[in-house]
Design a protein around this motif. Structure first.
Motif, PDB file in Angstrom:
ATOM      1  N   SER A   1     -13.045  -1.429   4.959  1.00  0.00           N
ATOM      2  CA  SER A   1     -13.471  -1.616   3.568  1.00  0.00           C
ATOM      3  C   SER A   1     -13.856  -3.056   3.274  1.00  0.00           C
ATOM      4  CB  SER A   1     -12.334  -1.190   2.618  1.00  0.00           C
ATOM      5  OG  SER A   1     -11.960   0.151   2.838  1.00  0.00           O
ATOM      6  N   ASP A   2     -13.886  -3.906   4.327  1.00  0.00           N
ATOM      7  CA  ASP A   2     -14.197  -5.341   4.175  1.00  0.00           C
ATOM      8  C   ASP A   2     -13.242  -6.016   3.210  1.00  0.00           C
ATOM      9  OD1 ASP A   2     -16.360  -5.321   5.963  1.00  0.00           O
ATOM     10  OD2 ASP A   2     -17.718  -4.602   4.411  1.00  0.00           O
ATOM     11  N   ALA A   3     -11.962  -5.641   3.285  1.00  0.00           N
ATOM     12  CA  ALA A   3     -10.940  -6.231   2.417  1.00  0.00           C
ATOM     13  C   ALA A   3      -9.823  -6.803   3.277  1.00  0.00           C
ATOM     14  CB  ALA A   3     -10.371  -5.186   1.457  1.00  0.00           C
ATOM     15  N   ALA A   4      -9.260  -7.904   2.834  1.00  0.00           N
ATOM     16  CA  ALA A   4      -8.109  -8.476   3.544  1.00  0.00           C
ATOM     17  C   ALA A   4      -6.894  -7.586   3.325  1.00  0.00           C
ATOM     18  CB  ALA A   4      -7.829  -9.874   3.019  1.00  0.00           C
ATOM     19  N   PRO A   5      -6.050  -7.428   4.340  1.00  0.00           N
ATOM     20  CA  PRO A   5      -4.813  -6.681   4.128  1.00  0.00           C
ATOM     21  C   PRO A   5      -4.017  -7.297   2.988  1.00  0.00           C
ATOM     22  CG  PRO A   5      -5.163  -7.067   6.463  1.00  0.00           C
ATOM     23  CD  PRO A   5      -6.188  -7.881   5.728  1.00  0.00           C
ATOM     24  N   PRO A   6      -3.563  -6.503   2.037  1.00  0.00           N
ATOM     25  CA  PRO A   6      -2.890  -7.075   0.869  1.00  0.00           C
ATOM     26  C   PRO A   6      -1.512  -7.631   1.203  1.00  0.00           C
ATOM     27  CG  PRO A   6      -2.812  -4.679   0.806  1.00  0.00           C
ATOM     28  CD  PRO A   6      -3.689  -5.035   1.959  1.00  0.00           C
ATOM     29  N   SER A   7      -1.141  -8.687   0.475  1.00  0.00           N
ATOM     30  CA  SER A   7       0.195  -9.257   0.642  1.00  0.00           C
ATOM     31  C   SER A   7       1.231  -8.508  -0.184  1.00  0.00           C
ATOM     32  CB  SER A   7       0.190 -10.733   0.249  1.00  0.00           C
ATOM     33  OG  SER A   7      -0.238 -10.888  -1.099  1.00  0.00           O
ATOM     34  N   GLU A   8       0.780  -7.803  -1.219  1.00  0.00           N
ATOM     35  CA  GLU A   8       1.612  -6.912  -2.010  1.00  0.00           C
ATOM     36  C   GLU A   8       0.856  -5.602  -2.184  1.00  0.00           C
ATOM     37  OE1 GLU A   8       3.547  -8.275  -5.575  1.00  0.00           O
ATOM     38  OE2 GLU A   8       3.356 -10.375  -4.989  1.00  0.00           O
ATOM     39  N   PRO A   9       1.558  -4.494  -2.422  1.00  0.00           N
ATOM     40  CA  PRO A   9       0.860  -3.222  -2.598  1.00  0.00           C
ATOM     41  C   PRO A   9      -0.176  -3.276  -3.718  1.00  0.00           C
ATOM     42  CG  PRO A   9       3.202  -2.848  -2.280  1.00  0.00           C
ATOM     43  CD  PRO A   9       3.030  -4.324  -2.413  1.00  0.00           C
ATOM     44  N   VAL A  10      -1.338  -2.691  -3.442  1.00  0.00           N
ATOM     45  CA  VAL A  10      -2.379  -2.513  -4.447  1.00  0.00           C
ATOM     46  C   VAL A  10      -2.071  -1.222  -5.205  1.00  0.00           C
ATOM     47  CG1 VAL A  10      -4.838  -2.107  -4.821  1.00  0.00           C
ATOM     48  CG2 VAL A  10      -4.083  -3.715  -3.038  1.00  0.00           C
ATOM     49  N   VAL A  11      -1.935  -1.315  -6.514  1.00  0.00           N
ATOM     50  CA  VAL A  11      -1.460  -0.185  -7.312  1.00  0.00           C
ATOM     51  C   VAL A  11      -2.525   0.227  -8.319  1.00  0.00           C
ATOM     52  CG1 VAL A  11       0.339   0.634  -8.893  1.00  0.00           C
ATOM     53  CG2 VAL A  11       0.919  -0.995  -7.070  1.00  0.00           C
ATOM     54  N   PHE A  12      -2.795   1.529  -8.386  1.00  0.00           N
ATOM     55  CA  PHE A  12      -3.617   2.078  -9.459  1.00  0.00           C
ATOM     56  C   PHE A  12      -3.073   3.458  -9.802  1.00  0.00           C
ATOM     57  CE2 PHE A  12      -5.636   3.274  -5.491  1.00  0.00           C
ATOM     58  CZ  PHE A  12      -6.007   4.598  -5.673  1.00  0.00           C
ATOM     59  N   LEU A  13      -3.576   4.049 -10.883  1.00  0.00           N
ATOM     60  CA  LEU A  13      -3.052   5.322 -11.373  1.00  0.00           C
ATOM     61  C   LEU A  13      -4.138   6.386 -11.400  1.00  0.00           C
ATOM     62  CD1 LEU A  13      -0.933   4.056 -14.410  1.00  0.00           C
ATOM     63  CD2 LEU A  13      -0.081   4.748 -12.165  1.00  0.00           C
ATOM     64  N   LYS A  14      -3.717   7.622 -11.157  1.00  0.00           N
ATOM     65  CA  LYS A  14      -4.564   8.782 -11.407  1.00  0.00           C
ATOM     66  C   LYS A  14      -3.883   9.626 -12.491  1.00  0.00           C
ATOM     67  CE  LYS A  14      -7.081  10.499  -7.938  1.00  0.00           C
ATOM     68  NZ  LYS A  14      -7.571  10.983  -6.613  1.00  0.00           N
ATOM     69  N   THR A  15      -4.686  10.294 -13.289  1.00  0.00           N
ATOM     70  CA  THR A  15      -4.102  11.138 -14.321  1.00  0.00           C
ATOM     71  C   THR A  15      -3.644  12.465 -13.730  1.00  0.00           C
ATOM     72  OG1 THR A  15      -6.312  11.918 -14.857  1.00  0.00           O
ATOM     73  CG2 THR A  15      -5.424  10.127 -16.199  1.00  0.00           C
ATOM     74  N   PRO A  16      -2.607  13.083 -14.310  1.00  0.00           N
ATOM     75  CA  PRO A  16      -2.092  14.336 -13.757  1.00  0.00           C
ATOM     76  C   PRO A  16      -3.116  15.466 -13.690  1.00  0.00           C
ATOM     77  CG  PRO A  16      -0.482  13.359 -15.236  1.00  0.00           C
ATOM     78  CD  PRO A  16      -1.728  12.549 -15.371  1.00  0.00           C
ATOM     79  N   TYR A  17      -4.141  15.468 -14.581  1.00  0.00           N
ATOM     80  CA  TYR A  17      -5.081  16.580 -14.560  1.00  0.00           C
ATOM     81  C   TYR A  17      -5.952  16.599 -13.312  1.00  0.00           C
ATOM     82  CZ  TYR A  17      -9.039  13.609 -16.004  1.00  0.00           C
ATOM     83  OH  TYR A  17     -10.017  12.643 -16.055  1.00  0.00           O
TER      84      TYR A  17
END
Length: 283
Positions: free
Chosen positions: A88-104
């Motif tokens: 993905s051309d991204a550096a390995p994160p030093s902390e978890p990358v967090v996002f949310l999905k809705t339950p639906y």
């Protein structure tokens, strides 16, 4: 236990699959498989199975729904496999990358996934789904995090990459389209998964393998993820955590990237957790 829900959408019945493949009706024990059941009902269900008190359920030809009803929230961890971060051309994160999905977004494991209107970059991502069975709040250790797991399931974190990465703002626009989180077929209770870091993950598109990885390659392991999240939010029984995807997603391929199109068939499996199959449709 292998917990599942069968029946038409919105009318699913709770069930459990025995070691010899029989399907038993859990409705004498619980109205549904949800956070309340995971927090309080597993011991009662185990006793009922052992005593032979549960009636058989004929599941032949029945739709399999998501194994969890009404998840409270779906918390996702991005870039959690080193090779996926690299593709993905991204550096390995030093902390978890967090996002949310809705339950639906959560649907059954074999339900149709709808490619959004205007989408040309709908992508696939097989992930280990972790379902919380005990409240996690300001945990002290990763071991405490693992103790909060109710069960594990195959989770498909479908993504639209243009919406996610090219339209500004957060990732949420590319993650929350309807049908974008098939789950199941089973919710396998934590006692039957002694090491969540020793599971093989595979995904095929139209019969061609695209992802072939192992949870041992996670940057942040399951217990660490739960411990980390508990410092920022309360995780409650019935919440889902998608723990990241291994390399091989369409985004990581050279052009022309093999994004999903209507009519494509995606199949996914995680060792011991079952198999999914989705045909792609058009929203």
């Amino acid at each position: 236990m292998k917990l599942l829900r069968v029946g038409p959408r919105g009318e699913e019945s709770p069930a459990v699959m025995t070691e010899d493949g029989r399907l038993l009706d859990l409705s004498p024990i619980t109205a549904d498989i949800d956070g309340v059941f995971l927090a309080d009902g597993l011991t009662l269900a185990s006793a009922a199975i052992a005593s032979g008190d549960l009636p058989s359920l004929d599941g032949d030809g029945m739709r399999i729904g998501a194994p969890l009803a009404r998840p409270g929230k779906v918390v996702c961890i991005g870039l959690n496999y080193r090779a996926h971060a690299e593709e993905s051309d991204a550096a390995p994160p030093s902390e978890p990358v967090v996002f949310l999905k809705t339950p639906y977004t959560v649907i059954g494991p074999n339900d149709t996934v709808l490619i959004p209107r205007g989408s040309t970059k709908t992508d696939y991502e097989i992930e280990l789904g972790v379902v919380i069975g005990r409240t996690a709040r300001y945990l002290d250790t990763a071991e405490d995090g693992l103790a909060c797991v109710g069960g594990y399931a195959v989770s498909h974190d479908v993504s639209e990459r243009e919406f996610q990465l090219e339209r500004g703002g957060t990732w949420d626009k590319g993650k929350n389209c309807e049908t974008f989180n098939p789950l199941g077929p089973w919710l396998v209770t934590a006692d039957e998964v002694p090491d969540p870091q020793a599971l093989d993950l595979r995904l095929w598109v139209n019969g061609n393998i695209r992802q072939n990885g192992s949870t041992k390659d996670m940057i942040f392991q399951v217990g660490e993820i739960i411990h980390y999240l508990s410092q920022f939010m309360v995780l409650e029984p019935g919440d889902i955590i998608n723990t990241g995807t291994p390399a091989g997603v369409a985004l990581g391929h050279p052009d022309p990237k093999p994004y999903l199109r209507p009519g494509d068939v995606v199949e996914l499996e995680i060792s011991g957790l079952g198999r999914q199959r989705q045909a792609m449709g058009q929203a």
